[in-house]
Motif scaffolding. Structure first.
Motif, PDB file in Angstrom:
ATOM      1  N   MET A  51       0.851  -1.189   0.000  1.00 54.36           N
ATOM      2  CA  MET A  51       0.000   0.000   0.000  1.00 54.36           C
ATOM      3  C   MET A  51       0.887   1.240   0.000  1.00 54.36           C
ATOM      4  SD  MET A  51      -2.685  -1.259   2.884  1.00 54.36           S
ATOM      5  CE  MET A  51      -1.357  -1.746   3.964  1.00 54.36           C
ATOM      6  N   ILE A  52       0.523   2.207  -0.827  1.00 53.64           N
ATOM      7  CA  ILE A  52       1.279   3.455  -0.908  1.00 53.64           C
ATOM      8  C   ILE A  52       0.320   4.602  -0.619  1.00 53.64           C
ATOM      9  CG2 ILE A  52       2.653   4.963  -2.375  1.00 53.64           C
ATOM     10  CD1 ILE A  52       3.482   2.412  -3.919  1.00 53.64           C
ATOM     11  N   VAL A  53       0.654   5.376   0.408  1.00 49.61           N
ATOM     12  CA  VAL A  53      -0.150   6.529   0.787  1.00 49.61           C
ATOM     13  C   VAL A  53       0.621   7.783   0.401  1.00 49.61           C
ATOM     14  CG1 VAL A  53       0.770   6.576   3.139  1.00 49.61           C
ATOM     15  CG2 VAL A  53      -1.449   7.601   2.685  1.00 49.61           C
ATOM     16  N   SER A  54      -0.109   8.794  -0.042  1.00 47.55           N
ATOM     17  CA  SER A  54       0.557  10.033  -0.468  1.00 47.55           C
ATOM     18  C   SER A  54      -0.118  11.228   0.198  1.00 47.55           C
ATOM     19  CB  SER A  54       0.507  10.164  -1.985  1.00 47.55           C
ATOM     20  OG  SER A  54      -0.812  10.348  -2.423  1.00 47.55           O
ATOM     21  N   PRO A  55       0.568  12.363   0.211  1.00 51.08           N
ATOM     22  CA  PRO A  55      -0.009  13.568   0.804  1.00 51.08           C
ATOM     23  C   PRO A  55      -1.353  13.939   0.164  1.00 51.08           C
ATOM     24  CG  PRO A  55       2.324  13.888   0.407  1.00 51.08           C
ATOM     25  CD  PRO A  55       1.937  12.597  -0.264  1.00 51.08           C
ATOM     26  N   HIS A  56      -2.160  14.643   0.936  1.00 54.13           N
ATOM     27  CA  HIS A  56      -3.509  15.020   0.507  1.00 54.13           C
ATOM     28  C   HIS A  56      -3.509  15.769  -0.826  1.00 54.13           C
ATOM     29  CE1 HIS A  56      -7.754  15.863   0.996  1.00 54.13           C
ATOM     30  NE2 HIS A  56      -7.506  17.116   0.680  1.00 54.13           N
ATOM     31  N   GLU A  57      -2.518  16.587  -1.071  1.00 53.76           N
ATOM     32  CA  GLU A  57      -2.506  17.366  -2.318  1.00 53.76           C
ATOM     33  C   GLU A  57      -2.330  16.496  -3.558  1.00 53.76           C
ATOM     34  OE1 GLU A  57       1.543  17.890  -0.280  1.00 53.76           O
ATOM     35  OE2 GLU A  57      -0.532  18.160   0.307  1.00 53.76           O
ATOM     36  N   ASN A  58      -1.976  15.228  -3.401  1.00 50.75           N
ATOM     37  CA  ASN A  58      -1.827  14.316  -4.538  1.00 50.75           C
ATOM     38  C   ASN A  58      -3.060  13.447  -4.772  1.00 50.75           C
ATOM     39  OD1 ASN A  58       0.751  15.320  -4.705  1.00 50.75           O
ATOM     40  ND2 ASN A  58       1.701  13.562  -3.746  1.00 50.75           N
ATOM     41  N   GLN A  59      -4.122  13.661  -4.024  1.00 55.14           N
ATOM     42  CA  GLN A  59      -5.310  12.833  -4.136  1.00 55.14           C
ATOM     43  C   GLN A  59      -5.933  12.855  -5.534  1.00 55.14           C
ATOM     44  OE1 GLN A  59      -6.954  10.690  -1.685  1.00 55.14           O
ATOM     45  NE2 GLN A  59      -4.791  10.828  -1.184  1.00 55.14           N
ATOM     46  N   LYS A  60      -5.874  13.987  -6.207  1.00 57.93           N
ATOM     47  CA  LYS A  60      -6.453  14.095  -7.548  1.00 57.93           C
ATOM     48  C   LYS A  60      -5.790  13.104  -8.513  1.00 57.93           C
ATOM     49  CE  LYS A  60      -7.770  17.462 -11.027  1.00 57.93           C
ATOM     50  NZ  LYS A  60      -7.756  18.861 -11.427  1.00 57.93           N
ATOM     51  N   GLU A  61      -4.492  12.898  -8.365  1.00 58.25           N
ATOM     52  CA  GLU A  61      -3.767  11.965  -9.229  1.00 58.25           C
ATOM     53  C   GLU A  61      -4.238  10.526  -9.017  1.00 58.25           C
ATOM     54  OE1 GLU A  61       0.380  12.586  -8.530  1.00 58.25           O
ATOM     55  OE2 GLU A  61       0.262  14.699  -9.093  1.00 58.25           O
ATOM     56  N   LEU A  62      -4.639  10.180  -7.808  1.00 56.20           N
ATOM     57  CA  LEU A  62      -5.068   8.812  -7.508  1.00 56.20           C
ATOM     58  C   LEU A  62      -6.484   8.513  -8.014  1.00 56.20           C
ATOM     59  CD1 LEU A  62      -3.635   8.438  -3.902  1.00 56.20           C
ATOM     60  CD2 LEU A  62      -2.726   7.471  -6.022  1.00 56.20           C
ATOM     61  N   GLN A  63      -7.296   9.546  -8.226  1.00 60.39           N
ATOM     62  CA  GLN A  63      -8.688   9.356  -8.658  1.00 60.39           C
ATOM     63  C   GLN A  63      -8.804   8.551  -9.947  1.00 60.39           C
ATOM     64  OE1 GLN A  63     -11.555  10.031  -7.211  1.00 60.39           O
ATOM     65  NE2 GLN A  63     -10.722  11.074  -5.431  1.00 60.39           N
ATOM     66  N   ALA A  64      -7.814   8.668 -10.832  1.00 61.10           N
ATOM     67  CA  ALA A  64      -7.893   8.015 -12.141  1.00 61.10           C
ATOM     68  C   ALA A  64      -7.672   6.506 -12.073  1.00 61.10           C
ATOM     69  CB  ALA A  64      -6.868   8.636 -13.093  1.00 61.10           C
ATOM     70  N   PHE A  65      -7.110   6.004 -10.973  1.00 61.56           N
ATOM     71  CA  PHE A  65      -6.888   4.567 -10.846  1.00 61.56           C
ATOM     72  C   PHE A  65      -8.203   3.830 -10.620  1.00 61.56           C
ATOM     73  CE2 PHE A  65      -2.622   6.040  -9.959  1.00 61.56           C
ATOM     74  CZ  PHE A  65      -1.817   5.005 -10.422  1.00 61.56           C
ATOM     75  N   SER A  66      -8.218   2.558 -10.955  1.00 57.07           N
ATOM     76  CA  SER A  66      -9.385   1.718 -10.711  1.00 57.07           C
ATOM     77  C   SER A  66      -9.680   1.655  -9.210  1.00 57.07           C
ATOM     78  CB  SER A  66      -9.112   0.299 -11.228  1.00 57.07           C
ATOM     79  OG  SER A  66     -10.141  -0.574 -10.831  1.00 57.07           O
ATOM     80  N   HIS A  67     -10.949   1.530  -8.877  1.00 64.59           N
ATOM     81  CA  HIS A  67     -11.380   1.353  -7.487  1.00 64.59           C
ATOM     82  C   HIS A  67     -11.797  -0.097  -7.252  1.00 64.59           C
ATOM     83  CE1 HIS A  67     -11.800   5.735  -6.281  1.00 64.59           C
ATOM     84  NE2 HIS A  67     -11.444   5.779  -7.558  1.00 64.59           N
ATOM     85  N   ASP A  68     -11.527  -0.966  -8.204  1.00 65.91           N
ATOM     86  CA  ASP A  68     -11.948  -2.372  -8.171  1.00 65.91           C
ATOM     87  C   ASP A  68     -10.758  -3.270  -7.846  1.00 65.91           C
ATOM     88  OD1 ASP A  68     -13.062  -4.857  -8.505  1.00 65.91           O
ATOM     89  OD2 ASP A  68     -13.508  -4.608 -10.634  1.00 65.91           O
ATOM     90  N   GLY A  69     -10.767  -3.867  -6.668  1.00 63.32           N
ATOM     91  CA  GLY A  69      -9.677  -4.737  -6.252  1.00 63.32           C
ATOM     92  C   GLY A  69      -9.854  -6.189  -6.629  1.00 63.32           C
TER      93      GLY A  69
END
Length: 111
Positions: A51-69
Motif C-alpha cells: 500500500m502506498i499513501v501520499s499527501p492530501h494534495e496528490n489525491q487528484k492523481e489517484l482518482q484516475a486509478f481503478s477502485h476495483d480490487g
C-alpha cells in the motif's frame, strides 16, 4: 501509520510524505466487477499487497486509478469512514503459483 490511526478515529489524516506499508495476509474487498469467481457485490480476497499513501494534495492523481480490487491489478481504496485514497498493489492472488530463481517457489496462500 499515523494516517491510519487518525482516519479510523474519525480525524482528518495528516500525510506529509509518501508512505509504504504491506499486508502479508491480504484483505477482503467488495467484488465490483463480478470477476474472480465470485458474484458482483460479494467479497473477494486480495492476496498479499503493498500500500502506498501520499499527501492530501496528490489525491487528484489517484482518482484516475481503478477502485476495483477484484481483478488482481493495482487499485485505490480508502479506510472505512475516510476519503483519502491510497494505492494498493497486489503481489499475487491466493492460490496463484509463484516462481522464483528459476524453480518452484510454492503458492501464494493465506496462512
Amino acid at each position: 501509520m499515523d494516517w491510519m490511526k487518525q482516519s479510523l478515529a474519525g480525524e482528518e489524516p495528516h500525510v506529509d510524505r509518501v508512505g509504504i506499508a504491506y499486508m502479508y495476509v491480504g484483505a477482503w474487498v467488495p467484488n465490483k466487477s463480478g470477476d474472480a469467481h465470485t458474484a458482483k457485490g460479494e467479497e473477494f480476497h486480495v492476496g498479499p499487497h503493498i500500500m502506498i499513501v501520499s499527501p492530501h494534495e496528490n489525491q487528484k492523481e489517484l482518482q484516475a486509478f481503478s477502485h476495483d480490487g477484484s481483478n488482481g491489478m493495482p487499485y485505490v481504496a480508502h479506510l472505512p469512514g475516510g476519503t483519502d485514497l491510497y494505492l494498493v498493489m497486489p503481489i499475487c492472488q491466493v492460490g496463484e503459483k509463484k516462481f522464483g530463481r528459476g524453480e518452484w517457489d510454492g503458492f501464494c496462500e493465506v496462512v
